[in-house]
Every structure is written in C-alpha cells, then in structure tokens.
Design an enzyme around this catalytic site. Sequence first.
Site, PDB file in Angstrom:
ATOM      1  N   HIS A 127     -51.096 -83.324  34.940  1.00 24.47           N
ATOM      2  CA  HIS A 127     -52.169 -84.272  34.608  1.00 24.47           C
ATOM      3  C   HIS A 127     -51.626 -85.699  34.625  1.00 24.47           C
ATOM      4  CE1 HIS A 127     -53.887 -80.831  31.933  1.00 24.47           C
ATOM      5  NE2 HIS A 127     -54.692 -80.928  32.976  1.00 24.47           N
ATOM      6  N   LYS A 158     -66.068 -73.281  23.859  1.00 23.96           N
ATOM      7  CA  LYS A 158     -64.740 -72.890  24.336  1.00 23.96           C
ATOM      8  C   LYS A 158     -63.698 -73.331  23.316  1.00 23.96           C
ATOM      9  CE  LYS A 158     -62.114 -73.554  28.578  1.00 23.96           C
ATOM     10  NZ  LYS A 158     -62.099 -74.323  29.829  1.00 23.96           N
ATOM     11  N   ARG A 166     -54.604 -78.229  43.344  1.00 22.38           N
ATOM     12  CA  ARG A 166     -53.213 -77.767  43.426  1.00 22.38           C
ATOM     13  C   ARG A 166     -53.009 -76.798  44.573  1.00 22.38           C
ATOM     14  NH1 ARG A 166     -53.726 -75.942  37.343  1.00 22.38           N
ATOM     15  NH2 ARG A 166     -55.612 -75.272  38.400  1.00 22.38           N
ATOM     16  N   SER A 174     -52.529 -75.843  32.121  1.00 22.99           N
ATOM     17  CA  SER A 174     -52.429 -75.763  30.653  1.00 22.99           C
ATOM     18  C   SER A 174     -52.317 -74.301  30.220  1.00 22.99           C
ATOM     19  CB  SER A 174     -53.658 -76.401  30.002  1.00 22.99           C
ATOM     20  OG  SER A 174     -53.719 -77.764  30.321  1.00 22.99           O
TER      21      SER A 174
END
Length: 158
Positions: A18, A42, A90, A128
Amino acid sequence: MRRVAIYPGSFDPVHNGHLDLIQRASRSFETVIVALLENEAKCGLFSVPERLALLRETITQKNVRVDSFHGLLVDFMRERRSRIIIRGLRAVSDFEYEFQMAQMNRHLYPEVETLFMVPGEEYTFLSSRVVKEVARLKGDVSRLVPASVIRALEKKLA
Ligand code: PNS
C-alpha cells in the site's frame, strides 16, 4: 477540476505494498486521499480508529491525506470533488474483482475513472490477509509492514 485522486481500501492493516502505491500516486496527483472503508458488516483485526492511526503514522507525503467513509465510494468522491480512483493490481487474479468494481463505480458515477497502478515487484505477493496470517503464526513480517504495524500486530496477537 483539481487533480484529487482517491485510493480506497480496507487497510487492515496497511502494508508496504500500500505504502509503495501511495508514494507512486503522490508523485502523479496534486492530492491523494487514502480512503478507509468503515464497514460495520466486515469485522477486521484492527478497528477503524486503529487502522486510521496506523495509516496516519506511516504516511509521510505532504500531499496525502487519510480519511474514512461509509456507504458508496462514489458518494464520498462527489463530496471530495474527485473523479479518480486509484487501485493496485498485483496479478491477473485481482483483475476480475477490480474490473467489476470499476464498471460498477462508473455506472454509478459516469465521470469517474479508475486508474490501476502496479506495485513494486517485491510487493506483488503481499496482501493484508497474508500479513495477518503469517503474523498470527509468528512468522517474520518485518520486511512487509512498517515498524508501527509490527508493534500493533504483536500487541493484538499476544
Ligand atoms: O481493500 P479492499 O477491501 O479491496 O477495498 C475494497 C473497497 C473499499 C475499495 C470497496 O469495497 C468499496 O469501495 N466499498 C464501498 C462500497 C461501494 O462503493 N460499492 C460499490 C462498488 S462495487
């Protein structure tokens, strides 16, 4: 319109991938707003205030601000007078979800553009989720996250 780009995400917690993207975006836009989604449904490892504090502690660029939002991203963008969403790509596996989200955001706010940026190659495997998994299992994440996140993970997972 001023060149304000929004970099939205969950940032639970922020990692070096990030931060790499934030640095790249800060060179291309007048202002970058890192926008943390407050999602009651969440439940993350870190609370929203904890994630915000970690983002604010680790972001050093003068033209980058940290903020949070709930509800639709496009509503937050209208409020902040931004039409640019930055997302990291990614690998090909990210594409389908990102494509769907980009098209939906454009459907909701036709002037919006989603720009995809590629992180440094050393971060292409980083998320993460994997950081939390490795930290939970007491693996070494010291080269994957900033020092404040290592301390926060140690405290949280002790
Ligand atoms: O880091 P993440 O979890 O991949 O980020 C996802 C995020 C926060 C960008 C996305 O879930 C989002 O924008 N949520 C807000 C709700 C919304 O606007 N949904 C419509 C687009 S699908």
